[in-house]
Scaffold this motif. Sequence first.
Motif, PDB file in Angstrom:
ATOM      1  N   GLN A 149      -2.123   8.469 -12.757  1.00  0.00           N
ATOM      2  CA  GLN A 149      -1.424   7.279 -12.259  1.00  0.00           C
ATOM      3  C   GLN A 149      -2.311   6.477 -11.305  1.00  0.00           C
ATOM      4  O   GLN A 149      -2.312   5.237 -11.342  1.00  0.00           O
ATOM      5  N   LYS A 150      -3.077   7.158 -10.482  1.00  0.00           N
ATOM      6  CA  LYS A 150      -3.957   6.453  -9.534  1.00  0.00           C
ATOM      7  C   LYS A 150      -5.106   5.762 -10.258  1.00  0.00           C
ATOM      8  O   LYS A 150      -5.547   4.682  -9.841  1.00  0.00           O
ATOM      9  N   SER A 151      -5.601   6.361 -11.328  1.00  0.00           N
ATOM     10  CA  SER A 151      -6.723   5.771 -12.066  1.00  0.00           C
ATOM     11  C   SER A 151      -6.288   4.621 -12.963  1.00  0.00           C
ATOM     12  O   SER A 151      -7.066   3.707 -13.230  1.00  0.00           O
ATOM     13  N   PHE A 152      -5.022   4.677 -13.452  1.00  0.00           N
ATOM     14  CA  PHE A 152      -4.519   3.656 -14.368  1.00  0.00           C
ATOM     15  C   PHE A 152      -3.241   3.049 -13.787  1.00  0.00           C
ATOM     16  O   PHE A 152      -2.136   3.300 -14.284  1.00  0.00           O
ATOM     17  N   PRO A 153      -3.360   2.256 -12.738  1.00  0.00           N
ATOM     18  CA  PRO A 153      -2.162   1.759 -12.046  1.00  0.00           C
ATOM     19  C   PRO A 153      -1.315   0.795 -12.862  1.00  0.00           C
ATOM     20  O   PRO A 153      -0.146   0.583 -12.535  1.00  0.00           O
ATOM     21  N   PHE A 154      -1.881   0.211 -13.938  1.00  0.00           N
ATOM     22  CA  PHE A 154      -1.139  -0.781 -14.726  1.00  0.00           C
ATOM     23  C   PHE A 154      -0.823  -0.279 -16.139  1.00  0.00           C
ATOM     24  O   PHE A 154      -0.604  -1.071 -17.049  1.00  0.00           O
ATOM     25  N   ILE A 155      -0.777   1.009 -16.300  1.00  0.00           N
ATOM     26  CA  ILE A 155      -0.523   1.599 -17.604  1.00  0.00           C
ATOM     27  C   ILE A 155       0.859   1.195 -18.114  1.00  0.00           C
ATOM     28  O   ILE A 155       1.846   1.206 -17.379  1.00  0.00           O
ATOM     29  N   LYS A 156       0.904   0.833 -19.406  1.00  0.00           N
ATOM     30  CA  LYS A 156       2.166   0.453 -20.046  1.00  0.00           C
ATOM     31  C   LYS A 156       2.595   1.450 -21.123  1.00  0.00           C
ATOM     32  O   LYS A 156       3.790   1.663 -21.328  1.00  0.00           O
ATOM     33  N   LYS A 157       1.635   2.029 -21.810  1.00  0.00           N
ATOM     34  CA  LYS A 157       1.942   2.949 -22.906  1.00  0.00           C
ATOM     35  C   LYS A 157       1.214   4.267 -22.664  1.00  0.00           C
ATOM     36  O   LYS A 157      -0.009   4.282 -22.518  1.00  0.00           O
ATOM     37  N   LEU A 158       1.963   5.364 -22.618  1.00  0.00           N
ATOM     38  CA  LEU A 158       1.382   6.673 -22.338  1.00  0.00           C
ATOM     39  C   LEU A 158       1.810   7.675 -23.404  1.00  0.00           C
ATOM     40  O   LEU A 158       3.002   7.816 -23.691  1.00  0.00           O
TER      41      LEU A 158
END
Length: 270
Positions: A149-158
Amino acid sequence: MYFYDTIVIPLLHRMSNLEELRLYFNCSREESFVDGNDLKTNILIHLPRLTTFKFNICSFINHYNQSDLLSNEDIRNTFRDFSNNEIISCVDYFPDENKGQCHIYSYPFTLISYERITNNFPCGLFPYVRKVSLFDEQPFQHEFFIRIQKSFPFIKKLTVTNWKAQNHKQHEKSKDDNRDLSLIHYQHLTSLFLTEVHDDYIEEFLLDTKTALPFNLTLYVDYYSIQRVTHHFKRIETRINCSKINCVYLDNVHHFSKDFRNYFLSTEYM
């Protein structure tokens, strides 16, 4: 791209005047990963005018030799002559798949997708990435998801793929029992794929003591798995996150219990 050696390399040899190159692909090979030595020998020495070179390459080896495994340090050493970019490498071996994986890329990372992240993920900040997939044959602990979460703060699809149970599974009786765990906020997440996971990872995302999901999330999950995790759709600790889910995709299930429908009151399910 699975034709790096037979198509990409010969093509680049015909571009001797090339000044800028961005190279992004996956490839499967018989014996060796694509590393710094490979890029220098097969590409760079043939492009004398090249001034900008950025890449994101993931190479795979099937049926690797157990007695001759390259380490991440070995791969990093092949980039000692690369002075223009910061180069990141990550090497993993998967005994169950009998496959080796080597991911190399120039940093900062500008693509919108980062695939097959493992526990060896080197961290960093990836503000452009919106799509992430996680895969490993070793369990993902809660701390690993904090790093993601800290590395990809704008993630939309996981997407998560992992069949191994978590080692440090929390046994919650109340929220006070979890004060040593950091709550993870996925503020921009719109799609969550948990169809190929151990139940522990469904619990990881649905427990309100571990994760704060955003509203209007689309969840892809196995019906019987979520039934177990939510204790037949009566578990208090998972109700808050489940109430935020807008749509649930459940394969091969056509009849839903009354408890399920009451648990996901505002949710469409397919």
